[in-house]
Design a protein around this motif. Structure first.
Motif: not given
Length: 128
Positions: A59-67
């Motif tokens: 779920r977190e990987s799909r959140m788009g943090f790109a960090g």
């Protein structure tokens, strides 16, 4: 293979950066396959059991943090079959709303030797 705690921690942060880039698969190979694992991350959500932990990372990987995430000022404690790493995690990226974010958090990672390899059984973070 993670022969040392330092190598296991390096593998954890490499996998965490892949997760931030949208790929949660790398975490699957470094975490224990047992169902007694747990994660208490910076969102405050407590996950217990392999299925819940891996679903949370997906779920977190799909959140788009790109960090990025780095574990600095690491301290290692190693016993025969258990060990832990305490450090400061420095993270930067984007919020879900697209705003830049930079945060330093305290982290503890507990590992267990399984089949000659260090695997993560618990990861806990909180803000400084």
């Amino acid at each position: 293979m993670s022969a040392s705690l330092e190598q296991a921690a390096d593998a954890f942060y490499a996998a965490a950066n892949r997760l931030l880039a949208g790929d949660a698969e790398a975490f699957s190979s470094i975490w224990s396959k047992a169902d007694d694992i747990s994660h208490l991350g910076p969102t405050g959500e407590r996950r217990t059991g392999r299925e819940a932990v891996m679903e949370g990372f997906a779920r977190e990987s799909r959140m788009g943090f790109a960090g990025t995430l780095k574990g600095e000022e690491r301290q290692y404690v190693e016993l025969a079959d258990m060990g832990f790493v305490v450090c400061i995690e420095r993270t930067s990226g984007m919020t879900v709303a697209g705003e830049p974010i930079q945060t330093d958090i305290r982290a503890t990672m507990i590992l267990r030797r399984e089949d000659g390899r260090w695997r993560v059984v618990h990861h806990h973070t909180d803000r400084l």
